[in-house]
Motif scaffolding. Structure first.
Motif, mmCIF file in Angstrom:
data_model
loop_
_atom_site.group_PDB
_atom_site.id
_atom_site.type_symbol
_atom_site.label_atom_id
_atom_site.label_comp_id
_atom_site.label_asym_id
_atom_site.label_seq_id
_atom_site.Cartn_x
_atom_site.Cartn_y
_atom_site.Cartn_z
ATOM 1 N N LYS A 16 47.265 -70.434 12.824
ATOM 2 C CA LYS A 16 48.567 -71.081 12.955
ATOM 3 C C LYS A 16 48.521 -72.490 12.352
ATOM 4 N N ALA A 17 47.440 -73.221 12.608
ATOM 5 C CA ALA A 17 47.285 -74.567 12.046
ATOM 6 C C ALA A 17 47.204 -74.508 10.526
ATOM 7 N N GLU A 18 46.435 -73.568 10.025
ATOM 8 C CA GLU A 18 46.287 -73.410 8.574
ATOM 9 C C GLU A 18 47.643 -73.079 7.938
ATOM 10 N N ARG A 19 48.384 -72.183 8.553
ATOM 11 C CA ARG A 19 49.696 -71.784 8.039
ATOM 12 C C ARG A 19 50.676 -72.969 8.060
ATOM 13 N N PHE A 20 50.622 -73.791 9.123
ATOM 14 C CA PHE A 20 51.506 -74.953 9.242
ATOM 15 C C PHE A 20 51.382 -75.856 8.016
ATOM 16 N N PHE A 21 50.164 -76.160 7.619
ATOM 17 C CA PHE A 21 49.957 -77.063 6.483
ATOM 18 C C PHE A 21 50.239 -76.377 5.152
ATOM 19 N N LYS A 22 49.872 -75.122 5.028
ATOM 20 C CA LYS A 22 50.115 -74.403 3.772
ATOM 21 C C LYS A 22 51.604 -74.233 3.499
ATOM 22 N N GLU A 23 52.397 -74.027 4.543
ATOM 23 C CA GLU A 23 53.841 -73.905 4.372
ATOM 24 C C GLU A 23 54.460 -75.206 3.857
ATOM 25 N N ARG A 24 53.774 -76.307 4.061
ATOM 26 C CA ARG A 24 54.253 -77.616 3.621
ATOM 27 C C ARG A 24 53.515 -78.104 2.377
ATOM 28 N N ASN A 25 52.832 -77.170 1.714
ATOM 29 C CA ASN A 25 52.086 -77.446 0.477
ATOM 30 C C ASN A 25 51.074 -78.586 0.620
#
Length: 116
Positions: A16-25
Motif C-alpha cells: 500500500k505504501a509503495e502504491r501510494f508513492f508510485k501513483e504520485r510518480n
C-alpha cells in the motif's frame, strides 16, 4: 525526495505504501528486510525520527517469545535485541531523509509531497 520503504513482500501495508508513492510518480527504494535487514545506523535514524523505540515494535508480531523478551528487557538493551529480531518491526517503515513513519500514514506522506 528520497523515499525508502522498509518492508516485506508479503505485507499488504508495504504494498500500500509503495502504491501510494508510485501513483504520485515518486520514485521509491523498497527494501525487503527479510533479505536485507536494517543496519544499526538505519534503525537508529528511524528511532531518532520517531522519538521512541516502542513505536516501531509490532505488538501483533508472530514471534511472541521474542516480543516478550524485548518488552521486558531494560531500555539499554532493547535496541540491540530489536536489531537482532527485525521480524518484530511494525511495517512498513517509510523514511524521507531524517523523517520516518511506521505503518500506513498517508496523511504524513502527503505532507512530505506538499513540501517538495
Amino acid at each position: 525526495m528520497n523515499i525508502q520503504i522498509f518492508g516485506s513482500t508479503k505485507s499488504f501495508d508495504t504494498k500500500k505504501a509503495e502504491r501510494f508513492f508510485k501513483e504520485r510518480n515518486i520514485k521509491v527504494q523498497v527494501i525487503n528486510i527479510k533479505e536485507k535487514p536494517m543496519s544499526k545506523g538505519e534503525l537508529t535514524s528511524v528511532v531518532n525520527a520517531l522519538g521512541d523505540l516502542d513505536k516501531i515494535i509490532d505488538p501483533k508480531a508472530k514471534d511472541k517469545n521474542a516480543l516478550a523478551l524485548i518488552k521486558y528487557s531494560p531500555d539499554e538493551t532493547k535496541f540491540e535485541k530489536l536489531l537482532d529480531s527485525q521480524q518484530l518491526l511494525k511495517l512498513p517503515i517509510v523514511r524521507n531523509k531524517q523523517r520516518a513513519t511506521v505503518g500506513v500514514d498517508e496523511k504524513t506522506w502527503a505532507a512530505w509531497i506538499e513540501e517538495k
